[in-house]
Design a protein around this motif. Structure first.
Motif, PDB file in Angstrom:
ATOM      1  N   GLU A   1      50.970 -35.475 -62.770  1.00 38.98           N
ATOM      2  CA  GLU A   1      50.131 -36.342 -61.937  1.00 38.98           C
ATOM      3  C   GLU A   1      50.152 -37.772 -62.448  1.00 38.98           C
ATOM      4  O   GLU A   1      50.244 -38.728 -61.666  1.00 38.98           O
ATOM      5  CB  GLU A   1      48.701 -35.814 -61.885  1.00 38.98           C
ATOM      6  CG  GLU A   1      47.801 -36.699 -61.025  1.00 38.98           C
ATOM      7  CD  GLU A   1      46.430 -36.104 -60.767  1.00 38.98           C
ATOM      8  OE1 GLU A   1      45.574 -36.839 -60.240  1.00 38.98           O
ATOM      9  OE2 GLU A   1      46.219 -34.918 -61.085  1.00 38.98           O
TER      10      GLU A   1
ATOM     11  N   LEU B   1      48.427 -39.603 -51.259  1.00 38.93           N
ATOM     12  CA  LEU B   1      48.202 -40.788 -52.089  1.00 38.93           C
ATOM     13  C   LEU B   1      49.200 -41.884 -51.762  1.00 38.93           C
ATOM     14  O   LEU B   1      48.858 -43.067 -51.702  1.00 38.93           O
ATOM     15  CB  LEU B   1      48.313 -40.392 -53.571  1.00 38.93           C
ATOM     16  CG  LEU B   1      48.202 -41.509 -54.602  1.00 38.93           C
ATOM     17  CD1 LEU B   1      46.811 -42.118 -54.597  1.00 38.93           C
ATOM     18  CD2 LEU B   1      48.537 -40.975 -56.003  1.00 38.93           C
TER      19      LEU B   1
ATOM     20  N   ARG C   1      51.506 -40.927 -60.222  1.00 44.00           N
ATOM     21  CA  ARG C   1      50.621 -42.084 -59.975  1.00 44.00           C
ATOM     22  C   ARG C   1      51.238 -43.361 -60.536  1.00 44.00           C
ATOM     23  O   ARG C   1      51.119 -44.438 -59.941  1.00 44.00           O
ATOM     24  CB  ARG C   1      49.240 -41.827 -60.597  1.00 44.00           C
ATOM     25  CG  ARG C   1      48.429 -40.789 -59.833  1.00 44.00           C
ATOM     26  CD  ARG C   1      47.051 -40.598 -60.438  1.00 44.00           C
ATOM     27  NE  ARG C   1      46.252 -39.668 -59.656  1.00 44.00           N
ATOM     28  CZ  ARG C   1      45.517 -39.998 -58.588  1.00 44.00           C
ATOM     29  NH1 ARG C   1      45.477 -41.263 -58.202  1.00 44.00           N
ATOM     30  NH2 ARG C   1      44.829 -39.097 -57.933  1.00 44.00           N
TER      31      ARG C   1
END
Length: 479
Positions: free
Chosen positions: A411, A440, A415
């Motif tokens: 993750e 996202l 990101r």
């Protein structure tokens, strides 16, 4: 037993035959099977996700059979998952809701080679190596190389690319047209063979990368490329990761048309030495390949070597014979097994991201620091010519704590890439593993995807639970 050789597996006398199995047997006879071994072989892949086998596996041989199978699944509201070679990495073909697995392996023919136009029509089950073997005498080849010997239909469905994308593009650049069976059973063709068209919506690119959620590909028309007159490969060692990445960026920004430029970090080089016995220094390396005329290849290679020297490269080692080149690139293609050699008994969580090449060094250096601080083993290999890199996070498959730590690392990686104007996946696809990251990355655009899905597949039977979560409780990894 090969997954492409069903030998029955129908319920024994006295057992109730599920309605969908009865319909499929009417269509393809014994090529519909509930044999446990065959079902299990279609429920897992190289992905770290839990195996999810289908209820039935069916092996069509014609587009008409595919249409009939889709029609049966539509009538009975049964989930349908297209399946190629089973090499996906994000749970793309897991049968989350059971149902029917449509194995396209028997539809593996070259239908027409148009050498003068440099294109070919193929069935979706043919693999890239099988295709190139049949093209060998034509003077043409299909260059997209994701490493695994994936099926062409699967490569189109996941928008695959690989080591030569920096020169030849990805599947979206090399698919001219598709033949697709829609969820309602209709057969459509998305385009003609012309190299460009302004005729309506670009349906070809809609289905390329759709991961079987919008229809079943039954035919693919591909661009071909001339086999290069000369090929030369080389490896170059570097004192650290940043020097290798900076060299790759400089080569691309200088306009050197490399066919391949691959990064392997020091950990991956240690694994490759263990697995392939290359005997190379265990420091970051770039692997290069150059295509063209002999003079052109020599010029490209000279420029790249000079740039590598400016960033501390330790000199090119050349692989000039076909045997040497084959050994080098086979070792590169087998990086999964090389990585696993670093921790026998482990399983790999294989993930990828892609960023603009100007942000690649920043992303990789920060990721290397994260690996060190996390205390995990995660060798890096990357198609750095287009900003795409992969990590093999090695973990004990029986350890929930290690899996949790690996997922947290993944993750952070994603990101980080998205924050640098990158993407959560350069070539593996979304599957079920990166659905949250797609939200996202693209936000409201995912709702537009849901609208397309709902319009083409209102019953939600096509590979459900992939790419994004539909409205309602039954999604993701739930049964």
């Amino acid at each position: 037993m090969s997954a492409h050789q069903p030998t029955g597996g129908l319920p024994i006398a006295g057992e109730q035959v599920p309605p969908i199995l009865a319909r499929l047997v009417e269509i393809v006879g014994p090529r519909a099977t509930v044999a446990a071994g065959i079902r299990a072989g279609h429920g897992h892949s190289e992905a770290y996700h839990a195996a999810r086998p289908p209820d039935v596996v069916v092996f069509p041989e014609t587009r008409e059979e595919v249409q009939a199978i889709v029609g049966a699944c539509r009538d009975l509201r049964v989930p349908l998952v297209p399946f190629g070679a089973g090499t996906s990495l994000e749970g793309n073909t897991a049968a989350l809701q059971g149902g029917v697995c449509l194995d396209m392996g028997r539809m593996n023919q070259v239908l027409a080679v148009h050498a003068e136009d440099m294109d070919v029509r193929v069935q979706p089950g043919i693999t890239r190596k099988q295709l190139n073997a049949q093209l060998r005498d034509s003077g043409l080849f299909f260059p997209i190389d994701p490493g695994a010997d994936a099926s062409i239909g699967g490569m189109a469905s996941t928008r695959a690319s690989g080591t030569m994308a920096v020169r030849y593009g990805t599947m979206k650049d090399n698919v001219l047209a598709l033949e697709v069976v829609l969820p309602d059973g209709r057969l459509i063709r998305t385009a003609q063979r012309a190299r460009k068209s302004a005729a309506g919506y670009d349906l070809t690119r809609l289905f390329v990368g759709a991961e079987g959620t919008l229809g079943v590909i039954t035919e693919v028309t591909l661009k071909l490329h001339p086999q290069p007159e000369a090929i030369s490969s080389a490896v170059c060692a570097f004192p650290d990761l940043k020097a290798a990445v900076d060299t790759a960026i400089a080569v691309i920004q200088s306009g050197v048309p490399v066919a391949r430029i691959e990064l392997l970090d020091d950990v991956m080089m240690r694994g490759m030495n263990l697995h392939a016995k290359l005997g190379l220094p265990e420091v970051p390396h770039l692997f290069f390949e150059f295509h063209g005329s002999k003079a052109y290849v020599a010029e490209q290679a000279g420029t790249a070597a000079a740039l590598a020297g400016e960033f501390g490269g330790l000199g090119f080692q050349w692989a000039t014979t076909p045997e040497e080149r084959s050994r080098l690139w086979q070792a590169r293609d087998n990086t999964l097994y090389a990585g696993l050699a670093l921790r026998p008994g482990a399983r790999a969580m294989i993930t990828d991201v892609c960023v603009p090449i100007s942000r690649l060094a920043e992303c990789l250096v920060a990721t290397a620091k994260d690996i060190a601080e996390s205390g995990i083993i995660a060798p890096v290999v990357g198609h750095v010519g287009d900003g795409n890199f992969h990590l093999l996070v090695l973990l004990d498959p029986e350890s929930p704590a290690e899996l949790s730590r690996a997922k947290a690392f993944n993750e952070r990686l994603v990101r980080r890439a998205i924050a640098l104007d990158g993407t959560c996946t350069g070539e593996h696809g979304i599957g079920l593993g990166k659905m949250d990251f797609l939200e996202l990355e693209l936000g409201e655009a995912v709702d537009a995807m849901r609208l397309v899905k709902g319009a083409l597949d209102p019953l939600g039977i096509m590979n459900p639970g992939k790419i994004f979560r539909p409205a309602g409780p039954n999604h993701g990894e739930q049964p």
